[in-house]
Design an enzyme around this catalytic site. Structure first.
Site, PDB file in Angstrom:
ATOM      1  CG  HIS A  69      -2.247   0.792   1.165  1.00 40.36           C
ATOM      2  ND1 HIS A  69      -3.464   0.406   1.413  1.00 40.36           N
ATOM      3  CD2 HIS A  69      -2.491   2.138   0.742  1.00 40.36           C
ATOM      4  CE1 HIS A  69      -4.322   1.414   0.917  1.00 40.36           C
ATOM      5  NE2 HIS A  69      -3.493   2.351   0.850  1.00 40.36           N
ATOM      6  CD  GLU A 113      -7.023   3.074  -4.252  1.00 43.79           C
ATOM      7  OE1 GLU A 113      -6.221   3.926  -4.101  1.00 43.79           O
ATOM      8  OE2 GLU A 113      -7.955   2.966  -3.857  1.00 43.79           O
ATOM      9  CG  ASN A 132      -9.915   0.215  -2.851  1.00 47.91           C
ATOM     10  OD1 ASN A 132     -10.334  -0.996  -2.288  1.00 47.91           O
ATOM     11  ND2 ASN A 132      -8.558   0.537  -2.672  1.00 47.91           N
ATOM     12  CE1 TYR A 185     -13.020   6.022   0.154  1.00 49.06           C
ATOM     13  CE2 TYR A 185     -11.530   4.977  -1.532  1.00 49.06           C
ATOM     14  CZ  TYR A 185     -11.897   5.245  -0.505  1.00 49.06           C
ATOM     15  OH  TYR A 185     -10.918   4.652   0.455  1.00 49.06           O
TER      16      TYR A 185
HETATM   17  C1  FCB Z   1      -7.599   5.169  -1.509  1.00 42.36           C
HETATM   18  C2  FCB Z   1      -6.304   4.805  -0.624  1.00 42.36           C
HETATM   19  C3  FCB Z   1      -6.357   4.759   0.886  1.00 42.36           C
HETATM   20  C4  FCB Z   1      -7.008   6.195   1.319  1.00 42.36           C
HETATM   21  C5  FCB Z   1      -8.323   6.377   0.677  1.00 42.36           C
HETATM   22  C6  FCB Z   1      -9.073   7.702   0.990  1.00 42.36           C
HETATM   23  O1  FCB Z   1      -7.088   5.512  -2.595  1.00 42.36           O
HETATM   24  O2  FCB Z   1      -6.300   3.479  -0.853  1.00 42.36           O
HETATM   25  O3  FCB Z   1      -5.173   4.900   1.422  1.00 42.36           O
HETATM   26  O4  FCB Z   1      -5.927   7.089   1.163  1.00 42.36           O
HETATM   27  O5  FCB Z   1      -8.049   6.401  -0.666  1.00 42.36           O
END
Ligand code: FCB
Length: 463
Positions: A117, A162, A290, A292
């Site tokens: 990470h 990511e 992931n 968002y």
């Molecule tokens: C992602 C990351 C994580 C965190 C979130 C908000 O891109 O993997 O570490 O910063 O966003």
């Protein structure tokens, strides 16, 4: 109600929470160096102490148990385990993760380990970083060692978190460590991060057939701002570089032709060697996603740029498509300026089910930053975060009902932490952290999430 066995988790990453950067023989990472450079991190913040998880991990695991989490996704710090990124391993570093895992297991919490990470050993960056092919090989060796030491007690493994961010924020825009702005190098980095994933999967599979192994990508649905040809082309391009470049490689063993054409003036990709894509595209036990937000994009000259841009002086990560504008579509935004859109999660999950070979899916990160206030009565009331997570969980449920093989959800993040270039100003935690005293306080979202887990689903609320 979610299916029995649905994984209820929360996620963190090593660099964002551990601190202890010079404890017990840890080496230096690219983020240590990056934080020391002026102007890289808002407010000059750094992660020297972060939230002191290195010393407080037992209390933090206890918190997870109080919440009823069935799983915890964390990452291991490469320079803590192998200070120079090649050669000698640091037993004390490995021991920390063994203790953490044992603590989790003692409460019946399933450890989900992410191998990378973003905290590359500085020594490997000095030798060329991710643009250098050898880094993929170094990563596979590192993965094999960690796996050999821990796969007796850790079943779920993911490789690179990511890769888009590591490649394009690290080497194109320079918003993230190592802060380079070299478009051609960023493409090499992207391929070598994918290759690192593929080689690590190979190495781990050979060692323990019981392990469940996956890759981890950050996906965004991309919508054209209008039906114009320019906007549609913009959407194709951003979708290509953000989503398909990684999904097609990992799940289909090929890079999308249109994306290679978009990038051909930057690189002929001659660094891709025979066999690379076969290794990258080898079957996975699961894919970690992931999610968002959604992107709305415009290809028209002067297309509005949204508030969600980088906090520091950095370039564009969208190499080959620098003309594309990111448009604010008018949805509510989080404290990051990211638009809240749970329908984008549904779209993302359906797309995976419809357009890619079927593989078990997990939401490995989803959550929101809001400007939380520690109340005078000692509580932290965060209704916006509750609403965000509730809406996205409802969407997960709808996706499962529609036949998507989604098997778990990890909230980002368990605790407030060091949010990369944004420093400590952006709070994503279910648990509030006072950065002066390191005191942890459950926000209302944590209590709500615990209720949800206990119930095994969303408590029916009037819509
Ligand atoms: C992602 C990351 C994580 C965190 C979130 C908000 O891109 O993997 O570490 O910063 O966003």
């Amino acid at each position: 109600m979610f299916p029995t066995g649905f994984v209820w988790g929360a996620a963190t990453s090593a660099y964002q929470i551990e601190g202890g950067l010079s404890a017990d023989g840890r080496g230096t990472s690219i983020w240590d160096s990056f934080c020391r450079q002026e102007g890289r991190i808002v407010g000059g913040d750094h992660a020297e102490i972060a939230i002191d998880h290195y010393n407080r991990y037992r209390d933090d695991v206890k918190l997870m148990a109080d919440l009823g989490l069935t799983a915890y996704r964390f990452s291991v710090s490469w320079p803590r385990i192998q200070p120079e990124g090649l050669g000698a391993y640091n037993a004390k570093g490995l021991d920390f993760y063994k203790r953490l895992v044992d603590e989790l297991l003692s409460y019946g919490i399933d450890p989900w380990l992410t191998l990378y990470h973003w905290d590359l050993p500085q020594a490997l960056e000095d030798a060329g970083g991710w643009p250098a092919r050898d880094t993929s090989k170094r990563f596979a060796d590192f993965a094999a060692t960690v796996h050999a030491e821990l796969s007796d007690r850790v079943r779920n493994w993911s490789t690179v978190n990511e890769p888009w961010c590591s490649a394009f924020l690290g080497y194109a825009s320079g918003e993230h460590a190592p802060g380079r702005r070299e478009p051609a190098a960023a493409l090499r980095a992207a391929h070598h991060l994918n290759l690192a994933h593929g080689l690590a999967v190979q190495a781990m599979r050979a060692q323990n057939a019981d392990s469940q192994i996956g890759g981890c990508v950050n996906l965004y649905p991309v919508t054209p701002a209008t039906a114009s040809e320019a906007d549609q082309d913009a959407a194709r391009r951003i979708d290509g570089l953000q989503n398909r470049f990684f999904l097609d490689a990992l799940l289909k063993g090929a890079y999308p032709e249109d994306v290679l054409a978009d990038l051909s003036h930057i690189s002929d990709m001659s660094f891709i060697q025979d066999g690379d894509l076969a290794a990258i595209g080898a079957p996975l036990d699961m894919l970690l996603v992931n999610y968002y937000s959604r992107f709305t994009v415009s290809g028209a000259p002067g297309g509005a740029v949204s508030a969600a841009a980088a906090p520091t002086d950095s370039g564009s990560p969208w190499i080959g498509s620098e003309h594309v504008g990111f448009v604010n579509a008018g949805r509510p935004v989080t404290a990051m300026g990211w638009e809240v859109d749970d329908s984008g999660l549904y779209e993302t999950l359906r797309r995976l089910a419809d357009e890619y070979p079927r593989v078990p899916l997990y939401i490995s990160e989803n959550g929101a930053a809001y400007d939380d206030v520690f109340g005078e009565d000692g509580t932290v009331h965060d209704p916006d975060r509750v609403a965000y997570i509730e809406a996205h969980l409802r969407t997960c449920h709808a996706a499962i009902e529609s036949g998507v093989p989604l098997q778990g959800y990890f909230a980002w993040s368990l605790m407030d932490n060091f949010e990369w270039a944004w420093g400590y100003g952006k709070r994503f935690g279910l648990v509030y952290v006072d950065y002066e005293t390191q005191a942890r306080t459950l926000k209302s979202s944590a209590l709500w999430y615990a209720d949800t887990i206990r119930h095994g689903g969303l408590l029916g609320r009037a819509q």
